[in-house]
Design a protein around this motif. Sequence first.
Motif, mmCIF file in Angstrom:
data_model
loop_
_atom_site.group_PDB
_atom_site.id
_atom_site.type_symbol
_atom_site.label_atom_id
_atom_site.label_comp_id
_atom_site.label_asym_id
_atom_site.label_seq_id
_atom_site.Cartn_x
_atom_site.Cartn_y
_atom_site.Cartn_z
ATOM 1 N N VAL A 33 0.823 -1.209 0.000
ATOM 2 C CA VAL A 33 0.000 0.000 0.000
ATOM 3 C C VAL A 33 0.859 1.262 0.000
ATOM 4 N N ALA A 34 0.447 2.237 -0.837
ATOM 5 C CA ALA A 34 0.990 3.597 -0.791
ATOM 6 C C ALA A 34 -0.185 4.538 -0.629
ATOM 7 N N GLN A 35 0.085 5.774 -0.260
ATOM 8 C CA GLN A 35 -1.011 6.712 -0.022
ATOM 9 C C GLN A 35 -0.713 8.082 -0.609
ATOM 10 N N ALA A 36 -1.807 8.825 -0.851
ATOM 11 C CA ALA A 36 -1.715 10.202 -1.337
ATOM 12 C C ALA A 36 -2.914 10.969 -0.810
ATOM 13 N N GLY A 37 -2.733 12.286 -0.616
ATOM 14 C CA GLY A 37 -3.780 13.104 -0.017
ATOM 15 C C GLY A 37 -4.647 13.855 -1.000
ATOM 16 N N ASN A 38 -4.287 13.815 -2.288
ATOM 17 C CA ASN A 38 -5.096 14.474 -3.319
ATOM 18 C C ASN A 38 -4.716 13.895 -4.682
ATOM 19 N N GLY A 39 -5.456 14.307 -5.709
ATOM 20 C CA GLY A 39 -5.231 13.758 -7.033
ATOM 21 C C GLY A 39 -3.856 14.061 -7.605
ATOM 22 N N LYS A 40 -3.374 15.268 -7.381
ATOM 23 C CA LYS A 40 -2.055 15.652 -7.904
ATOM 24 C C LYS A 40 -0.950 14.797 -7.276
ATOM 25 N N GLU A 41 -1.038 14.625 -5.971
ATOM 26 C CA GLU A 41 -0.050 13.792 -5.282
ATOM 27 C C GLU A 41 -0.151 12.341 -5.746
ATOM 28 N N ALA A 42 -1.373 11.880 -6.006
ATOM 29 C CA ALA A 42 -1.572 10.503 -6.463
ATOM 30 C C ALA A 42 -0.865 10.260 -7.792
ATOM 31 N N LYS A 50 3.668 2.527 -9.202
ATOM 32 C CA LYS A 50 3.061 1.680 -10.246
ATOM 33 C C LYS A 50 1.978 0.766 -9.664
ATOM 34 N N PRO A 51 0.876 1.356 -9.196
ATOM 35 C CA PRO A 51 -0.168 0.554 -8.537
ATOM 36 C C PRO A 51 -0.947 -0.320 -9.515
ATOM 37 N N ASP A 52 -1.435 -1.460 -8.997
ATOM 38 C CA ASP A 52 -2.364 -2.301 -9.741
ATOM 39 C C ASP A 52 -3.793 -1.815 -9.546
ATOM 40 N N ILE A 53 -4.057 -1.261 -8.359
ATOM 41 C CA ILE A 53 -5.387 -0.772 -7.999
ATOM 42 C C ILE A 53 -5.244 0.600 -7.351
ATOM 43 N N ILE A 54 -6.154 1.518 -7.709
ATOM 44 C CA ILE A 54 -6.188 2.839 -7.082
ATOM 45 C C ILE A 54 -7.557 3.031 -6.436
ATOM 46 N N LEU A 55 -7.572 3.319 -5.139
ATOM 47 C CA LEU A 55 -8.797 3.690 -4.429
ATOM 48 C C LEU A 55 -8.819 5.211 -4.346
ATOM 49 N N LEU A 56 -9.835 5.819 -4.921
ATOM 50 C CA LEU A 56 -9.805 7.259 -5.167
ATOM 51 C C LEU A 56 -11.051 7.945 -4.612
ATOM 52 N N ASP A 57 -10.852 8.976 -3.819
ATOM 53 C CA ASP A 57 -11.960 9.802 -3.352
ATOM 54 C C ASP A 57 -12.331 10.799 -4.460
ATOM 55 N N VAL A 58 -13.535 11.357 -4.387
ATOM 56 C CA VAL A 58 -13.958 12.346 -5.394
ATOM 57 C C VAL A 58 -13.542 13.747 -4.972
ATOM 58 N N MET A 59 -14.035 14.188 -3.818
ATOM 59 C CA MET A 59 -13.796 15.561 -3.371
ATOM 60 C C MET A 59 -12.505 15.643 -2.565
ATOM 61 N N MET A 60 -11.500 16.296 -3.159
ATOM 62 C CA MET A 60 -10.213 16.482 -2.491
ATOM 63 C C MET A 60 -9.634 17.834 -2.883
ATOM 64 N N PRO A 61 -8.772 18.410 -2.045
ATOM 65 C CA PRO A 61 -8.131 19.682 -2.402
ATOM 66 C C PRO A 61 -7.092 19.487 -3.507
ATOM 67 N N VAL A 62 -6.680 20.586 -4.103
ATOM 68 C CA VAL A 62 -5.635 20.646 -5.139
ATOM 69 C C VAL A 62 -6.117 20.034 -6.458
ATOM 70 N N MET A 63 -6.451 18.753 -6.437
ATOM 71 C CA MET A 63 -7.004 18.088 -7.625
ATOM 72 C C MET A 63 -8.012 17.040 -7.193
ATOM 73 N N ASP A 64 -9.246 17.123 -7.720
ATOM 74 C CA ASP A 64 -10.284 16.164 -7.337
ATOM 75 C C ASP A 64 -10.058 14.817 -8.014
#
Length: 229
Positions: A33-42, A50-64
Amino acid sequence: MQPQAKYKVLVVDDDPDIVELLQYNLEKEGYEVAQAGNGKEALEVARTFKPDIILLDVMMPVMDGITACRQFRDNPKFKDTRILFLTARSEEFSEVAAFDAGADDFIVKPIKPRALISRLAAFVRRDNQQTEATPVIEIGDLRIDRTSFNVQRGDQKITLPKKEFELLAFLAATPNKVFSRDELLNNVWGNDVFVIARTVDVHIRKVREKIGEDQIKTIKGVGYKFNTD
């Protein structure tokens, strides 16, 4: 993709408590597992992780999440990456926007960790089953390679995100057979993934844009078929 114990999952959410909970449960199941706090960081983390799966929130700062999903899908390096939205947004327009951006699944919070693990395991099983099917489908000048997830028409290589590829391969495996939206949802997305019927229409439109409008035919009031007429 790799064996389940080595699957890499990138968790993207601006709520550190949710990230910590997901990371704990995923790592307990053997995922890396790796983590990111927004879309840009992701996007930045994914380049090296190089993830196989991305779990992604919709509403986030910087980039949704929707914008990030589109950028992932625009990058051929992530065409085989599973993208699952995990969000508190339950409106239908948010779900449609997510699938239009290239999502594989849309999960509304809250969800129990065990239920989420089951959803991920279902994707892993389908990936493994996919490799056991007929490896190459050739119809006219169209070649679909299920092993490498490559599509080629003549000399032209066509890049499809994973779910669009699976939809095309499923239809092409039995040309001229008509499938209803429910049949396509069950066979391509699976019974344990809850998506709306319009999801099929969105993915069909995207596949048509890339392989040609006439290849997949709409049978009004019934569904779709891969057309060889």
